[in-house]
Every structure is written in structure tokens, then in C-alpha cells.
Scaffold this active site. Structure first.
Site, PDB file in Angstrom:
ATOM      1  N   LYS A  55      41.136  74.184  43.417  1.00  0.00           N
ATOM      2  CA  LYS A  55      40.372  72.978  43.096  1.00  0.00           C
ATOM      3  C   LYS A  55      40.374  72.047  44.306  1.00  0.00           C
ATOM      4  O   LYS A  55      41.267  72.180  45.127  1.00  0.00           O
ATOM      5  CB  LYS A  55      40.962  72.299  41.857  1.00  0.00           C
ATOM      6  CG  LYS A  55      42.272  71.541  42.119  1.00  0.00           C
ATOM      7  CD  LYS A  55      42.583  70.585  41.017  1.00  0.00           C
ATOM      8  CE  LYS A  55      42.760  69.219  41.563  1.00  0.00           C
ATOM      9  NZ  LYS A  55      43.666  68.304  41.033  1.00  0.00           N
ATOM     10  N   HIS A 106      45.227  74.438  37.441  1.00  0.00           N
ATOM     11  CA  HIS A 106      46.572  74.883  37.045  1.00  0.00           C
ATOM     12  C   HIS A 106      46.963  74.406  35.641  1.00  0.00           C
ATOM     13  O   HIS A 106      47.891  74.930  35.044  1.00  0.00           O
ATOM     14  CB  HIS A 106      47.618  74.494  38.101  1.00  0.00           C
ATOM     15  CG  HIS A 106      48.059  73.072  38.010  1.00  0.00           C
ATOM     16  ND1 HIS A 106      47.391  72.058  38.616  1.00  0.00           N
ATOM     17  CD2 HIS A 106      49.092  72.497  37.368  1.00  0.00           C
ATOM     18  CE1 HIS A 106      47.989  70.925  38.349  1.00  0.00           C
ATOM     19  NE2 HIS A 106      49.031  71.146  37.594  1.00  0.00           N
ATOM     20  N   LYS A 115      49.410  76.073  32.098  1.00  0.00           N
ATOM     21  CA  LYS A 115      50.553  75.405  31.449  1.00  0.00           C
ATOM     22  C   LYS A 115      50.673  75.918  30.023  1.00  0.00           C
ATOM     23  O   LYS A 115      49.716  75.820  29.245  1.00  0.00           O
ATOM     24  CB  LYS A 115      50.324  73.883  31.403  1.00  0.00           C
ATOM     25  CG  LYS A 115      50.648  73.155  32.692  1.00  0.00           C
ATOM     26  CD  LYS A 115      50.286  71.682  32.503  1.00  0.00           C
ATOM     27  CE  LYS A 115      50.722  70.837  33.671  1.00  0.00           C
ATOM     28  NZ  LYS A 115      52.102  70.402  33.596  1.00  0.00           N
ATOM     29  N   GLU A 133      50.887  58.202  35.497  1.00  0.00           N
ATOM     30  CA  GLU A 133      51.992  58.417  36.448  1.00  0.00           C
ATOM     31  C   GLU A 133      52.562  57.058  36.823  1.00  0.00           C
ATOM     32  O   GLU A 133      51.793  56.103  37.028  1.00  0.00           O
ATOM     33  CB  GLU A 133      51.479  59.137  37.693  1.00  0.00           C
ATOM     34  CG  GLU A 133      51.131  60.588  37.417  1.00  0.00           C
ATOM     35  CD  GLU A 133      50.295  61.247  38.504  1.00  0.00           C
ATOM     36  OE1 GLU A 133      50.442  62.464  38.698  1.00  0.00           O
ATOM     37  OE2 GLU A 133      49.499  60.545  39.149  1.00  0.00           O
ATOM     38  N   ASP A 159      40.001  63.698  40.583  1.00  0.00           N
ATOM     39  CA  ASP A 159      41.294  64.355  40.795  1.00  0.00           C
ATOM     40  C   ASP A 159      41.787  65.030  39.517  1.00  0.00           C
ATOM     41  O   ASP A 159      42.240  66.174  39.564  1.00  0.00           O
ATOM     42  CB  ASP A 159      42.325  63.312  41.276  1.00  0.00           C
ATOM     43  CG  ASP A 159      43.573  63.967  41.837  1.00  0.00           C
ATOM     44  OD1 ASP A 159      43.466  65.083  42.389  1.00  0.00           O
ATOM     45  OD2 ASP A 159      44.672  63.366  41.727  1.00  0.00           O
ATOM     46  N   HIS A 204      41.426  68.695  34.745  1.00  0.00           N
ATOM     47  CA  HIS A 204      42.574  68.877  33.840  1.00  0.00           C
ATOM     48  C   HIS A 204      42.312  68.300  32.439  1.00  0.00           C
ATOM     49  O   HIS A 204      42.512  68.970  31.428  1.00  0.00           O
ATOM     50  CB  HIS A 204      43.816  68.180  34.399  1.00  0.00           C
ATOM     51  CG  HIS A 204      44.219  68.654  35.769  1.00  0.00           C
ATOM     52  ND1 HIS A 204      43.908  69.891  36.238  1.00  0.00           N
ATOM     53  CD2 HIS A 204      44.936  68.047  36.760  1.00  0.00           C
ATOM     54  CE1 HIS A 204      44.385  70.032  37.462  1.00  0.00           C
ATOM     55  NE2 HIS A 204      45.012  68.921  37.805  1.00  0.00           N
ATOM     56  N   LYS A 214      47.453  55.971  38.126  1.00  0.00           N
ATOM     57  CA  LYS A 214      48.689  55.968  38.910  1.00  0.00           C
ATOM     58  C   LYS A 214      49.291  54.569  38.900  1.00  0.00           C
ATOM     59  O   LYS A 214      48.600  53.595  38.626  1.00  0.00           O
ATOM     60  CB  LYS A 214      48.392  56.381  40.351  1.00  0.00           C
ATOM     61  CG  LYS A 214      47.989  57.851  40.459  1.00  0.00           C
ATOM     62  CD  LYS A 214      47.878  58.270  41.891  1.00  0.00           C
ATOM     63  CE  LYS A 214      47.583  59.762  42.024  1.00  0.00           C
ATOM     64  NZ  LYS A 214      48.735  60.605  41.680  1.00  0.00           N
TER      65      LYS A 214
END
Ligand code: NDP
Length: 447
Positions: A159, A189, A193, A227, A246, A251, A337
Site C-alpha cells: 500500500k 495488512h 489481522k 493513536e 493512510d 484499513h 493521531k
């Protein structure tokens, strides 16, 4: 032979496919290789169940002026940093398999050397892993094609897959010039998971869940990735990307897809992808009126970030699915974030129960039930229910039915280990299909 295939299939796939006979790692000297790919390859070789099938040459290709020994040293340092045992037989074996070709991806010579190496290794089904800057995806695939290496290969593309709809379509067309769709493995990814994959099992394997998984019982869904740290040393990279590109387009949209898709006719790669695409098609493109973008206060002081940057470090959007199952249910996706806590989770909130007017008690309505899926450690699921408070009367209190997956189910494979293993044996179910990835870009494109 048959027994060996069964073992590999047990951990990665459910049908017969050719196992790759060489792994070529473009970007072998890069950050992703060091942090995730090389330690995952070690884990795969360490895992006895799959070792003898994935026991293949690993050829690194990058600019660094290294020889085989240089690549082995780099790999060993990465393994040590990740706490792997480099005194045992696994590293001894892996070490022998590592080779390196220094060279620029724009140079023909790099690829004629690679073609020679693969011929020497008698490789017929190589796996090419593109852990490289996206601007090189097209160059490398074109070079592989020009050197006759794309006939029976598989290609893993890291990605991001494009930066908007137009560039994703362009990248897709570039890949399809040399490769068939079945050869392309688009990496996200999150699909590797275990707690994300669990969404499908939790929904479909529990008869008390699926019948109420719709707008009659569900009030709203929140999918969150927060985060409590900033962009750290990735300022230059992040400033060109932002929270939406991002983690939301990829995701969070994957989690959204697994929560909302209809049950597939079978658990085959295509059947799962078909249902995902269907629900993405029923999802309205994002509307700027229902989107919030924000930036944390000290972001512009980060090295590599433009002084007047407008890049968002926080993104929230409400999404709607126009289907019989989901009409009227808001899906809130948010990521950011430097927030108060770190968590990746999906919370499904059910409709409020009616007021408990037991024996004219005049109690107000109890709070709704919630199912909270946690995708980061300690991952698991928590169900919030109501139970009677001790003492007189019928007042209710929230109780938590909590399962910690590590405790209940044991060891999980690392996402990269699972995904690289799957690509090596040709299992595409955990990788994005072109129509699905392009549709997620269509959904976010208005923003
Ligand atoms: P890096 O910049 O750390 O590594 C880039 C790699 O490409 C290096 O091995 C570099 O070689 C090689 N390279 C660059 N240009 C050339 C060239 N012209 N010819 C030959 N080799 C070249 O990038 P990352 O590892 O961080 O990222 C790689 C990919 O993975 C990107 O697509 C990124 O988006 C994705 N990704 C990265 C994550 C991360 O945490 N790093 C997370 C998720 C995805 P050399 O070093 O020898 O110059």
C-alpha cells in the site's frame, strides 16, 4: 508430497495451488523489509508446519551496494532487533537462502541479472514482493515483463494503491498491461489481522448474531483507529498522505466491508470479494457535509512537515449503505493521531430497549447493548448487556461479557507472516481485488 500440501493449506488456504519457488524482495534494504517482511519470513521458516514448503531462495533487489553477505548481515540485524533467535537452525537455514542483487530499477541490467539468478535457481513460479516507493511499482512490473519474468509469477503490491481514484485506476491499468488479475496481490495488512478476519466468523458462526445484524436492531456503528502519538519521524511521508489516505480508505474500509457484507455463498476468495464489492457499491460516496478534518496543534513543527500544511491528522466521516439490511444506520469512521488513547475498534450499538415499566416502577429505558470488537492488543470482543442491580427494585446496570482472544484462543500469527505465507501458496482471499479497491477510492474521492 500430498501430506506436505495439506499442512501448508491447513494454515493458509483451502484449495490446491502452486507454491512459489523463489521470493524476490524489491526494497530489501528498506524500512518495511527490516521492520516487517524479513522477521515474518523468519517466522514462516520457523514454523515447522510450513517450513518445507516455503523453503525457497530469497533474493533481495535494491540500490544499496551490497553483496549476498551484506543482505545477510542486514537481515540478521533486523531479526536480532525483533528478538528472534539467530543461534538456531532456522537462521542457519534462512541465511543460506538469502541472495542480493544491487541495482537501479530503471536499469535493464538489474533485471537481466535477476532473470539469470532465477534461471540458475530453476524458478518457475517466483513471487515478486514490491516493498518499494509506489512511484516504482509500474517501472518494476514493466521491467519484469520486458525480461520475460511475468508469465507465471505472483506480484505483491504494497500500500498505498494509488492516492485517489484516478491514480489507482492508472496503477491498475499499468499492472494489467503485464499481469492478469489473478497474479496481483494488493496488500492491506489489516486483512491479515486475525481479529479483523474474526468479524466474518463472529457474524456467521453465531446463530444469535446474524439474525439481528441489520437496521431493525442496530442503531449505529463506530469504527475507530486512534493513536496517542503523533507522526514521529515520518513527517515527510505523512504530510503527503494524511489520515484519510493512510488508514481510512484502506484499513477502516476493510473493517466496514466485513461488518456490512452479506454472507458469501461459500468461503472462497471470489465469493468473499463479490460480497464486499456489492456492499461497497451500495455505500454512498462520502459527503463533505458529513466529514470532519483536523490537525493536532504541534503537527506543523514536525520535521518534514510543510509550515502551512493542510494535511489532516484527524478524519471522521459518517457513511450510509443503501440496502435493505443497512438503510438508515449511520456508520461513523474516524481516525487520528495525538489523541487521548490508542485503540482500533468497531463498536456496534443496538437500539435502545423500551422503558422497563415493571410493576409501574417508572424506570427509564436501560442503555443499549453494544458489541465492541478490539483489533489491537489485547484484542477480543466485549458485549455490554444489562443485568438487574442487586437490592430492591428492577433497576439495571451494564455488565461486560469479555473475551480476550489471546487468552481464549492462544497464539495469533502476525499479519505479515500470514499474508506473505498466503501469497507464497497462492491464496488471494486476504488481498484486495481490483474492483473492490477502486470502489473504495470512489467512495472517498469526493473528499
Ligand atoms: P524505504 O524508503 O525505506 O525503502 C525503499 C526501498 O526501495 C529501499 O530498499 C531502496 O533501496 C529501494 N529503492 C528505492 N529506489 C530505488 C531504485 N531506483 N532502484 C533500486 N532500489 C530502489 O521505503 P519503505 O520500506 O518505508 O516502504 C516501502 C513500501 O512499503 C512503500 O510502498 C510504503 O508505502 C509501504 N509501506 C511501508 C510501511 C513502513 O512502515 N515502512 C508500512 C506499510 C507500507 P536503497 O535503500 O538500497 O536505496
Amino acid at each position: 508430497m500430498i501430506e506436505a500440501e495439506t499442512e501448508v493449506e491447513r494454515v493458509t488456504t483451502n484449495s490446491r495451488r502452486k507454491v512459489c519457488d523463489a521470493l524476490v524482495l524489491f526494497g530489501a534494504s528498506g524500512d518495511l523489509a527490516k521492520k516487517l517482511v524479513l522477521p515474518s519470513l523468519f517466522n514462516l521458516l520457523f514454523n515447522l508446519a510450513v517450513r518445507h514448503k516455503l523453503d525457497v531462495p530469497i533474493v533481495g533487489v535494491a540500490l544499496s551496494d551490497w553483496d549476498d553477505e551484506g543482505m545477510r548481515k542486514y537481515t540478521e540485524a533486523s531479526l536480532v532487533a525483533h528478538g528472534k533467535n539467530v543461534k538456531g537452525k532456522t537462521w542457519e537455514k534462512m541465511r543460506e537462502q538469502i541472495h542480493f542483487i544491487p541495482g537501479n530499477y530503471s536499469d535493464d541490467e538489474t533485471f537481466s541479472t535477476l532473470a539469470d539468478r532465477l534461471r540458475e535457481a530453476r524458478s518457475e513460479f517466483p513471487l515478486f514482493y514490491l516493498a518499494i516507493p509506489p512511484s516504482f511499482f509500474g517501472t518494476v512490473v514493466d521491467q519484469l515483463s520486458r525480461h520475460g519474468l511475468t508469465g507465471s509469477c505472483r506480484v505483491v503490491v504494497e500500500k498505498p494503491f494509488g492516492r485517489d481514484l484516478e491514480s489507482a485506476v492508472e496503477l491498475n491499468d499499468t499492472l494489467h498491461r503485464s499481469l492478469e488479475e489473478r497474479q496481483i496481490y494488493r496488500m492491506d495488512h489489516f486483512l491479515g489481522k486475525e481479529p479483523v478476519q474474526n468479524l466474518l466468523v463472529f457474524r456467521l458462526a453465531n446463530s444469535m448474531v446474524e439474525p439481528i445484524w441489520n437496521n431493525k436492531y442496530i442503531d449505529n456503528v463506530q469504527i475507530t483507529m486512534y493513536e496517542d502519538f503523533g507522526v514521529q519521524d515520518r513527517g515527510a511521508f505523512y504530510d503527503g498522505v494524511g489520515a484519510m489516505r493512510d488508514v481510512v480508505q484502506n484499513h477502516l474500509m476493510q473493517i466496514f466491508g466485513l461488518l456490512t457484507m452479506e454472507p458469501p455463498a461459500e468461503l472462497s476468495t471470489d465469493a468473499i470479494h463479490d460480497e464486499q464489492v456489492k456492499v461497497f457499491r451500495a455505500t454512498r460516496p462520502m459527503d463533505a457535509a458529513e466529514v470532519v478534518r483536523g490537525q493536532y496543534r504541534t503537527y506543523r513543527d514536525t520535521e518534514g512537515v510543510q509550515p502551512h500544511s493542510q494535511t489532516e491528522t484527524y478524519f471522521a466521516a459518517t457513511m450510509w449503505v443503501d440496502s435493505w439490511r443497512w438503510a438508515g444506520v449511520p456508520f461513523h469512521l474516524r481516525a487520528g493521531k495525538e489523541l487521548a488513547f490508542t485503540a482500533t475498534e468497531a463498536v456496534v450499538t443496538f437500539r435502545n430497549p423500551p422503558r422497563l415499566n415493571i410493576a409501574g416502577s417508572g424506570l427509564s429505558a436501560p442503555p443499549p447493548n453494544r458489541v465492541r470488537f478490539r483489533f489491537t492488543e489485547p484484542d477480543g470482543v466485549t458485549i455490554e448487556m444489562q443485568a438487574k442491580e442487586p437490592g430492591a427494585g428492577y433497576a439495571s446496570s451494564t455488565i461486560m461479557l469479555n473475551a480476550d482472544f489471546a487468552e481464549s484462543l492462544g497464539h495469533e500469527h502476525e499479519p505479515y507472516e500470514l499474508l506473505i505465507g498466503a501469497a507464497m501458496v497462492g491464496d488471494k482471499s486476504l488481498f484486495g481485488r481490483a474492483d473492490s479497491v477502486l470502489r473504495t477510492w470512489e467512495i472517498v474521492d469526493p473528499i
